[in-house]
Motif scaffolding. Sequence first.
Motif, PDB file in Angstrom:
ATOM      1  N   ARG A  11       0.833  -1.209   0.000  1.00 34.64           N
ATOM      2  CA  ARG A  11       0.000   0.000   0.000  1.00 34.64           C
ATOM      3  C   ARG A  11       0.863   1.253   0.000  1.00 34.64           C
ATOM      4  O   ARG A  11       0.555   2.237  -0.679  1.00 34.64           O
ATOM      5  CB  ARG A  11      -0.944  -0.013   1.205  1.00 34.64           C
ATOM      6  CG  ARG A  11      -2.165  -0.913   1.032  1.00 34.64           C
ATOM      7  CD  ARG A  11      -3.204  -0.648   2.110  1.00 34.64           C
ATOM      8  NE  ARG A  11      -2.730  -1.073   3.428  1.00 34.64           N
ATOM      9  CZ  ARG A  11      -2.922  -2.288   3.933  1.00 34.64           C
ATOM     10  NH1 ARG A  11      -3.566  -3.197   3.222  1.00 34.64           N
ATOM     11  NH2 ARG A  11      -2.488  -2.602   5.134  1.00 34.64           N
ATOM     12  N   GLU A  12       1.945   1.221   0.769  1.00 35.18           N
ATOM     13  CA  GLU A  12       2.813   2.399   0.858  1.00 35.18           C
ATOM     14  C   GLU A  12       3.595   2.623  -0.427  1.00 35.18           C
ATOM     15  O   GLU A  12       3.849   3.781  -0.816  1.00 35.18           O
ATOM     16  CB  GLU A  12       3.725   2.253   2.075  1.00 35.18           C
ATOM     17  CG  GLU A  12       2.938   2.474   3.372  1.00 35.18           C
ATOM     18  CD  GLU A  12       3.528   1.821   4.605  1.00 35.18           C
ATOM     19  OE1 GLU A  12       2.839   1.809   5.653  1.00 35.18           O
ATOM     20  OE2 GLU A  12       4.679   1.320   4.536  1.00 35.18           O
ATOM     21  N   ILE A  13       3.961   1.550  -1.119  1.00 36.04           N
ATOM     22  CA  ILE A  13       4.590   1.698  -2.437  1.00 36.04           C
ATOM     23  C   ILE A  13       3.612   2.371  -3.395  1.00 36.04           C
ATOM     24  O   ILE A  13       3.986   3.285  -4.147  1.00 36.04           O
ATOM     25  CB  ILE A  13       5.021   0.318  -2.973  1.00 36.04           C
ATOM     26  CG1 ILE A  13       6.168  -0.246  -2.128  1.00 36.04           C
ATOM     27  CG2 ILE A  13       5.448   0.413  -4.439  1.00 36.04           C
ATOM     28  CD1 ILE A  13       6.433  -1.730  -2.356  1.00 36.04           C
ATOM     29  N   GLU A  14       2.356   1.946  -3.356  1.00 37.98           N
ATOM     30  CA  GLU A  14       1.356   2.525  -4.250  1.00 37.98           C
ATOM     31  C   GLU A  14       1.032   3.979  -3.894  1.00 37.98           C
ATOM     32  O   GLU A  14       0.511   4.723  -4.736  1.00 37.98           O
ATOM     33  CB  GLU A  14       0.091   1.668  -4.230  1.00 37.98           C
ATOM     34  CG  GLU A  14       0.311   0.305  -4.862  1.00 37.98           C
ATOM     35  CD  GLU A  14      -0.889  -0.620  -4.745  1.00 37.98           C
ATOM     36  OE1 GLU A  14      -1.842  -0.258  -4.020  1.00 37.98           O
ATOM     37  OE2 GLU A  14      -0.867  -1.688  -5.382  1.00 37.98           O
ATOM     38  N   ALA A 151       9.952  -1.733   6.680  1.00 35.47           N
ATOM     39  CA  ALA A 151      10.804  -1.366   5.544  1.00 35.47           C
ATOM     40  C   ALA A 151      10.355  -0.030   4.964  1.00 35.47           C
ATOM     41  O   ALA A 151       9.224   0.123   4.518  1.00 35.47           O
ATOM     42  CB  ALA A 151      10.744  -2.452   4.474  1.00 35.47           C
ATOM     43  N   ALA A 152      11.252   0.945   4.975  1.00 35.05           N
ATOM     44  CA  ALA A 152      10.935   2.270   4.439  1.00 35.05           C
ATOM     45  C   ALA A 152      10.843   2.218   2.919  1.00 35.05           C
ATOM     46  O   ALA A 152      11.685   1.620   2.249  1.00 35.05           O
ATOM     47  CB  ALA A 152      12.002   3.269   4.863  1.00 35.05           C
ATOM     48  N   THR A 153       9.822   2.844   2.374  1.00 30.48           N
ATOM     49  CA  THR A 153       9.688   2.952   0.922  1.00 30.48           C
ATOM     50  C   THR A 153       9.370   4.397   0.538  1.00 30.48           C
ATOM     51  O   THR A 153      10.225   5.129   0.068  1.00 30.48           O
ATOM     52  CB  THR A 153       8.599   1.994   0.385  1.00 30.48           C
ATOM     53  OG1 THR A 153       7.371   2.216   1.095  1.00 30.48           O
ATOM     54  CG2 THR A 153       9.032   0.541   0.550  1.00 30.48           C
ATOM     55  N   LYS A 154       8.148   4.831   0.835  1.00 23.76           N
ATOM     56  CA  LYS A 154       7.762   6.191   0.431  1.00 23.76           C
ATOM     57  C   LYS A 154       8.559   7.246   1.188  1.00 23.76           C
ATOM     58  O   LYS A 154       8.802   8.337   0.647  1.00 23.76           O
ATOM     59  CB  LYS A 154       6.259   6.401   0.594  1.00 23.76           C
ATOM     60  CG  LYS A 154       5.722   6.269   2.002  1.00 23.76           C
ATOM     61  CD  LYS A 154       4.212   6.532   2.054  1.00 23.76           C
ATOM     62  CE  LYS A 154       3.684   6.402   3.479  1.00 23.76           C
ATOM     63  NZ  LYS A 154       2.263   6.791   3.591  1.00 23.76           N
ATOM     64  N   THR A 155       9.008   6.949   2.414  1.00 18.45           N
ATOM     65  CA  THR A 155       9.812   7.945   3.137  1.00 18.45           C
ATOM     66  C   THR A 155      11.210   8.068   2.535  1.00 18.45           C
ATOM     67  O   THR A 155      11.772   9.159   2.500  1.00 18.45           O
ATOM     68  CB  THR A 155       9.914   7.601   4.627  1.00 18.45           C
ATOM     69  OG1 THR A 155      10.372   6.253   4.781  1.00 18.45           O
ATOM     70  CG2 THR A 155       8.580   7.776   5.329  1.00 18.45           C
ATOM     71  N   GLY A 318       8.454  -2.541  -5.681  1.00 19.39           N
ATOM     72  CA  GLY A 318       7.333  -3.385  -6.084  1.00 19.39           C
ATOM     73  C   GLY A 318       7.756  -4.835  -6.213  1.00 19.39           C
ATOM     74  O   GLY A 318       7.035  -5.754  -5.794  1.00 19.39           O
ATOM     75  N   PHE A 319       8.931  -5.064  -6.794  1.00 20.48           N
ATOM     76  CA  PHE A 319       9.429  -6.435  -6.933  1.00 20.48           C
ATOM     77  C   PHE A 319       9.754  -7.070  -5.596  1.00 20.48           C
ATOM     78  O   PHE A 319       9.352  -8.206  -5.321  1.00 20.48           O
ATOM     79  CB  PHE A 319      10.679  -6.466  -7.821  1.00 20.48           C
ATOM     80  CG  PHE A 319      11.470  -7.734  -7.632  1.00 20.48           C
ATOM     81  CD1 PHE A 319      11.003  -8.939  -8.132  1.00 20.48           C
ATOM     82  CD2 PHE A 319      12.652  -7.731  -6.893  1.00 20.48           C
ATOM     83  CE1 PHE A 319      11.700 -10.120  -7.919  1.00 20.48           C
ATOM     84  CE2 PHE A 319      13.352  -8.900  -6.675  1.00 20.48           C
ATOM     85  CZ  PHE A 319      12.876 -10.107  -7.192  1.00 20.48           C
ATOM     86  N   VAL A 320      10.492  -6.371  -4.744  1.00 26.83           N
ATOM     87  CA  VAL A 320      10.990  -7.016  -3.523  1.00 26.83           C
ATOM     88  C   VAL A 320       9.838  -7.347  -2.567  1.00 26.83           C
ATOM     89  O   VAL A 320       9.892  -8.362  -1.854  1.00 26.83           O
ATOM     90  CB  VAL A 320      12.084  -6.156  -2.850  1.00 26.83           C
ATOM     91  CG1 VAL A 320      11.500  -5.033  -1.995  1.00 26.83           C
ATOM     92  CG2 VAL A 320      13.029  -7.021  -2.032  1.00 26.83           C
ATOM     93  N   GLU A 321       8.796  -6.533  -2.567  1.00 29.94           N
ATOM     94  CA  GLU A 321       7.621  -6.855  -1.746  1.00 29.94           C
ATOM     95  C   GLU A 321       6.959  -8.134  -2.261  1.00 29.94           C
ATOM     96  O   GLU A 321       6.604  -9.033  -1.474  1.00 29.94           O
ATOM     97  CB  GLU A 321       6.638  -5.690  -1.774  1.00 29.94           C
ATOM     98  CG  GLU A 321       5.432  -5.832  -0.847  1.00 29.94           C
ATOM     99  CD  GLU A 321       4.266  -6.590  -1.458  1.00 29.94           C
ATOM    100  OE1 GLU A 321       3.391  -7.056  -0.685  1.00 29.94           O
ATOM    101  OE2 GLU A 321       4.224  -6.735  -2.707  1.00 29.94           O
ATOM    102  N   ALA A 322       6.817  -8.233  -3.574  1.00 29.62           N
ATOM    103  CA  ALA A 322       6.199  -9.429  -4.156  1.00 29.62           C
ATOM    104  C   ALA A 322       7.082 -10.658  -3.955  1.00 29.62           C
ATOM    105  O   ALA A 322       6.584 -11.758  -3.688  1.00 29.62           O
ATOM    106  CB  ALA A 322       5.934  -9.203  -5.643  1.00 29.62           C
ATOM    107  N   PHE A 323       8.387 -10.480  -4.053  1.00 31.94           N
ATOM    108  CA  PHE A 323       9.301 -11.615  -3.893  1.00 31.94           C
ATOM    109  C   PHE A 323       9.311 -12.107  -2.452  1.00 31.94           C
ATOM    110  O   PHE A 323       9.397 -13.321  -2.201  1.00 31.94           O
ATOM    111  CB  PHE A 323      10.718 -11.227  -4.336  1.00 31.94           C
ATOM    112  CG  PHE A 323      11.682 -12.375  -4.335  1.00 31.94           C
ATOM    113  CD1 PHE A 323      11.468 -13.471  -5.149  1.00 31.94           C
ATOM    114  CD2 PHE A 323      12.789 -12.352  -3.504  1.00 31.94           C
ATOM    115  CE1 PHE A 323      12.363 -14.545  -5.148  1.00 31.94           C
ATOM    116  CE2 PHE A 323      13.685 -13.421  -3.487  1.00 31.94           C
ATOM    117  CZ  PHE A 323      13.468 -14.513  -4.318  1.00 31.94           C
TER     118      PHE A 323
END
Length: 344
Positions: A11-14, A151-155, A318-323
Motif C-alpha cells: 500500500r505504501e509503495i502505491e 521497511a521504508a519505501t515512500k519515506t 514493487g518487486f521485492v515486496e512481491a518476492f
Amino acid sequence: MSATSTTHMRREIEEIPEATARLLDGSAAVLSEAGRGIRERDPSFVVTVARGSSDHAATFMKYAVELTAGLAVASVGPSIASIYGAKLRLAGSACLAISQSGKSPDIVAMAQSARAGGSLTVAITNTADSPLARASDYAIDILAGPERSVAATKTFVNSAVAGLALMAHCTGDDKLLAALARLPEHFRKAIACDWMGLAGALETPKSLFILGRGPSSAIANEAALKFKETCAMHAEAYSAAEVMHGPLALVGPGFPVLALAARDASEPSVAEAADSLAGKGAAVFVTSDKAKSALRLPHVATGHPLTDPLALIVSFYGFVEAFARHRGLDPDTPPNLRKVTETV
C-alpha cells in the motif's frame, strides 16, 4: 498473511506518487527558503548525518550535490558527537540531517553539534515537530504520511526528492525542478514495471550482487538493504567499477546480479559490467537497453539523470515486496526489527 491480503508495504509503495506530489506542493515554500538560505551562506562543503535508508538517501544527495553544485560532500558519523563527544570545525558548511522519525538521539546530537560548530543545518524528516526539526535552522517535512511497514519505501523516496528539490532551489536549476514535478506520473509507471523475471534466478542462491554507479550506487545500497529486511536474503551493493576487482572472485555460473543503470553518463559502463558478468555465467539482469548479453528489465526513463535512479528504486520496491511474499515471508514485520530505532 493470506495470499489475498495486501501488505502495508505494498500500500505504501502505491502511495509513492501521491506522497511525492504532496511533498512538492506542501513543502514548496520551505524548500525554496532553505535553498535560498544555503545559497546565501555559500558553503565551502556539505556534510550529511543519517543512518539506514536515510543514509542511502544522504549518499544519493552526495552525488546530486557534487554533480549540480560542485561542492564536496562528506558523511559524518553520528557517534562522533553522541559517543565520542568530539566537536567538528564546520564553519562555512551546510549540514543535511535526514531521519524519518527525527528523534534518534545520535542524529539529533550530531545536528546540534554541527550547528554549534558553525554549520547551516537542514533537517529532512517525516515528523514536523521532532527534536531534529527543532535542532536545525531549517526543517523540511517530507509529508509522506504514516508509514506502518518496517521497511521504508515512500519515506526514502520523499527524502531523496526533498534533497533534490532543495538543491534545485539552491542552484536555480529549473530543469531539475521541472523533472521533479513530473515524477508522480513517472512513479506510477515505475510501479507497474514487472521485475518478477528475477525470481527464478533467486530461488537457490543465498546471496546476490546489486550494482550501480554514481547516484544509482546509492539506490543499489538501498535495494541491498531491502533484500535483507524483507526477503531474509543476503545482498551486497557494489559500484559497477569496483565489482570487477575483488568481489569478482565470488561470481560463478548462475550467481545472481541486479545492475541498476540510470539514463546518465554511467549507463554505458554499467551495461558493460553487466555484460561482462553475464559472460562469466552469472544470471545478470540490467535496467538498460545498451546491454547485449545481460537480461533487460523494464524501466521508466524520467528525462533527467538525477530523477532516473528514483524511478528504479520504485520499480524495485514493487518487486521485492512481491518476492518476499513469494518466499512465504511477511515484508511488514521482519524478524528482530522495529520501525523506529533510536541509537545513542
